[in-house]
Design a protein around this motif. Structure first.
Motif, PDB file in Angstrom:
ATOM      1  N   VAL A  53     -20.017 -20.475 -20.525  1.00  0.00           N
ATOM      2  CA  VAL A  53     -21.902 -20.081 -20.865  1.00  0.00           C
ATOM      3  C   VAL A  53     -21.304 -18.837 -21.151  1.00  0.00           C
ATOM      4  CG1 VAL A  53     -24.197 -19.863 -21.018  1.00  0.00           C
ATOM      5  CG2 VAL A  53     -23.208 -21.673 -19.475  1.00  0.00           C
ATOM      6  N   ALA A  54     -20.913 -17.823 -20.742  1.00  0.00           N
ATOM      7  CA  ALA A  54     -20.323 -17.002 -21.164  1.00  0.00           C
ATOM      8  C   ALA A  54     -19.233 -16.440 -22.741  1.00  0.00           C
ATOM      9  CB  ALA A  54     -20.017 -15.972 -20.302  1.00  0.00           C
ATOM     10  N   GLN A  55     -17.765 -17.349 -22.371  1.00  0.00           N
ATOM     11  CA  GLN A  55     -17.407 -17.879 -23.224  1.00  0.00           C
ATOM     12  C   GLN A  55     -17.538 -18.731 -24.123  1.00  0.00           C
ATOM     13  OE1 GLN A  55     -14.168 -20.427 -21.658  1.00  0.00           O
ATOM     14  NE2 GLN A  55     -12.602 -20.213 -23.280  1.00  0.00           N
ATOM     15  N   PHE A  56     -18.211 -19.948 -24.654  1.00  0.00           N
ATOM     16  CA  PHE A  56     -19.338 -20.427 -24.925  1.00  0.00           C
ATOM     17  C   PHE A  56     -19.675 -19.899 -26.563  1.00  0.00           C
ATOM     18  CE2 PHE A  56     -22.504 -23.324 -26.773  1.00  0.00           C
ATOM     19  CZ  PHE A  56     -21.839 -23.876 -27.581  1.00  0.00           C
ATOM     20  N   HIS A  57     -20.791 -18.813 -26.127  1.00  0.00           N
ATOM     21  CA  HIS A  57     -21.715 -17.984 -26.392  1.00  0.00           C
ATOM     22  C   HIS A  57     -21.167 -17.220 -26.997  1.00  0.00           C
ATOM     23  CE1 HIS A  57     -24.131 -14.302 -27.465  1.00  0.00           C
ATOM     24  NE2 HIS A  57     -24.905 -15.128 -27.245  1.00  0.00           N
ATOM     25  N   ARG A  58     -19.822 -15.966 -26.711  1.00  0.00           N
ATOM     26  CA  ARG A  58     -18.780 -15.944 -27.146  1.00  0.00           C
ATOM     27  C   ARG A  58     -18.081 -16.003 -28.740  1.00  0.00           C
ATOM     28  NH1 ARG A  58     -16.707 -13.871 -23.350  1.00  0.00           N
ATOM     29  NH2 ARG A  58     -14.703 -15.938 -22.889  1.00  0.00           N
ATOM     30  N   ASN A  59     -17.098 -17.529 -28.173  1.00  0.00           N
ATOM     31  CA  ASN A  59     -16.468 -17.927 -29.186  1.00  0.00           C
ATOM     32  C   ASN A  59     -17.667 -18.703 -30.361  1.00  0.00           C
ATOM     33  OD1 ASN A  59     -14.287 -18.065 -28.395  1.00  0.00           O
ATOM     34  ND2 ASN A  59     -14.189 -20.199 -26.974  1.00  0.00           N
ATOM     35  N   LEU A  60     -18.988 -19.170 -30.096  1.00  0.00           N
ATOM     36  CA  LEU A  60     -20.083 -19.602 -30.881  1.00  0.00           C
ATOM     37  C   LEU A  60     -19.947 -18.734 -31.910  1.00  0.00           C
ATOM     38  CD1 LEU A  60     -20.877 -22.346 -32.741  1.00  0.00           C
ATOM     39  CD2 LEU A  60     -22.731 -21.713 -30.959  1.00  0.00           C
ATOM     40  N   LEU A  64     -19.598 -18.127 -35.739  1.00  0.00           N
ATOM     41  CA  LEU A  64     -20.859 -18.154 -36.473  1.00  0.00           C
ATOM     42  C   LEU A  64     -20.910 -16.769 -37.917  1.00  0.00           C
ATOM     43  CD1 LEU A  64     -23.558 -19.944 -34.818  1.00  0.00           C
ATOM     44  CD2 LEU A  64     -22.162 -20.536 -36.819  1.00  0.00           C
ATOM     45  N   CYS A  65     -19.629 -15.835 -37.202  1.00  0.00           N
ATOM     46  CA  CYS A  65     -19.857 -14.548 -37.643  1.00  0.00           C
ATOM     47  C   CYS A  65     -18.866 -14.567 -38.646  1.00  0.00           C
ATOM     48  CB  CYS A  65     -19.029 -13.446 -36.752  1.00  0.00           C
ATOM     49  SG  CYS A  65     -19.020 -11.735 -36.873  1.00  0.00           S
ATOM     50  N   GLU A  66     -17.254 -14.658 -38.070  1.00  0.00           N
ATOM     51  CA  GLU A  66     -16.213 -15.282 -39.661  1.00  0.00           C
ATOM     52  C   GLU A  66     -16.707 -16.531 -40.305  1.00  0.00           C
ATOM     53  OE1 GLU A  66     -12.296 -18.273 -39.349  1.00  0.00           O
ATOM     54  OE2 GLU A  66     -12.438 -16.432 -37.746  1.00  0.00           O
ATOM     55  N   LEU A  67     -17.566 -17.369 -40.204  1.00  0.00           N
ATOM     56  CA  LEU A  67     -17.785 -18.661 -40.974  1.00  0.00           C
ATOM     57  C   LEU A  67     -18.838 -17.653 -42.113  1.00  0.00           C
ATOM     58  CD1 LEU A  67     -18.914 -21.994 -38.938  1.00  0.00           C
ATOM     59  CD2 LEU A  67     -16.626 -22.017 -41.091  1.00  0.00           C
ATOM     60  N   SER A  68     -19.431 -16.876 -41.427  1.00  0.00           N
ATOM     61  CA  SER A  68     -20.787 -16.196 -42.577  1.00  0.00           C
ATOM     62  C   SER A  68     -20.262 -15.018 -43.709  1.00  0.00           C
ATOM     63  CB  SER A  68     -22.121 -16.060 -41.646  1.00  0.00           C
ATOM     64  OG  SER A  68     -21.758 -14.307 -41.159  1.00  0.00           O
ATOM     65  N   GLY A  69     -18.352 -15.196 -43.443  1.00  0.00           N
ATOM     66  CA  GLY A  69     -18.458 -13.541 -44.057  1.00  0.00           C
ATOM     67  C   GLY A  69     -18.436 -12.452 -43.020  1.00  0.00           C
ATOM     68  N   CYS A  72     -15.629 -10.783 -37.911  1.00  0.00           N
ATOM     69  CA  CYS A  72     -14.845 -11.794 -36.345  1.00  0.00           C
ATOM     70  C   CYS A  72     -13.762 -12.333 -36.969  1.00  0.00           C
ATOM     71  CB  CYS A  72     -16.033 -12.278 -35.936  1.00  0.00           C
ATOM     72  SG  CYS A  72     -17.291 -11.116 -35.381  1.00  0.00           S
ATOM     73  N   ASN A  73     -13.190 -12.452 -36.128  1.00  0.00           N
ATOM     74  CA  ASN A  73     -12.330 -14.030 -35.787  1.00  0.00           C
ATOM     75  C   ASN A  73     -12.389 -14.799 -34.342  1.00  0.00           C
ATOM     76  OD1 ASN A  73      -9.956 -12.802 -38.155  1.00  0.00           O
ATOM     77  ND2 ASN A  73      -9.801 -11.003 -36.410  1.00  0.00           N
ATOM     78  N   TYR A  74     -12.259 -16.322 -34.992  1.00  0.00           N
ATOM     79  CA  TYR A  74     -12.680 -16.797 -33.580  1.00  0.00           C
ATOM     80  C   TYR A  74     -11.114 -17.349 -33.635  1.00  0.00           C
ATOM     81  CZ  TYR A  74     -13.354 -21.816 -32.098  1.00  0.00           C
ATOM     82  OH  TYR A  74     -13.405 -22.849 -31.532  1.00  0.00           O
ATOM     83  N   SER A  75     -11.286 -16.806 -32.087  1.00  0.00           N
ATOM     84  CA  SER A  75      -9.347 -17.221 -31.886  1.00  0.00           C
ATOM     85  C   SER A  75      -9.843 -18.997 -30.969  1.00  0.00           C
ATOM     86  CB  SER A  75      -9.489 -16.083 -31.475  1.00  0.00           C
ATOM     87  OG  SER A  75      -9.978 -15.806 -29.970  1.00  0.00           O
TER      88      SER A  75
END
Length: 131
Positions: A53-60, A64-69, A72-75
């Protein structure tokens, strides 16, 4: 014609989508609320059994941060790789989208910003569905 000069005027430089979502802390709040909605949604909760859950929360949140401009960098893994063995249905994809909308509403994200984010998520559909 007098209106031709208006065409070169800069567009309203209001808040960015990232800002409208509350920047990273606001996005993290949306994701947290989304996680609670997923747990309660029998249409999709089985797909998330055993997820860190913690990793899923961080990744998502990063995604979403990256997708919104945002900065953040989704890794995490690619959407296609991540969902390759899940056999996600349209119903499940739509259920997650419905829950994301509910989470955004719970966090008072303006409808226009919700729609802008969803528009950026839609291109991921074929990778998530593995079409």
């Amino acid at each position: 014609m007098a209106l031709t000069g208006c065409q070169s005027m800069p567009a309203d430089s209001g808040p960015t989508l990232y800002q409208q979502l509350g920047e990273r802390p606001g996005i993290a709040n949306v994701v947290e609320d989304l996680l609670y909605l997923i747990v309660d949604d029998e249409r999709i909760n089985h797909q998330f059994k055993g997820v860190n859950v913690a990793q899923f929360h961080r990744n998502l949140t990063d995604q979403l941060c990256e997708l919104s401009g945002g900065p953040c960098n989704y890794s995490g893994r690619s959407m296609r790789e991540l969902h390759s063995d899940m056999a996600i249905t349209d119903t499940q994809f739509n259920a997650l989208a419905e829950n994301l909308i509910l989470a955004m509403e719970e966090n008072n994200i303006p409808t226009a910003a919700q729609n802008r984010l969803l528009k950026r998520i839609v291109p991921l559909y074929s990778d998530i569905r593995n079409l």
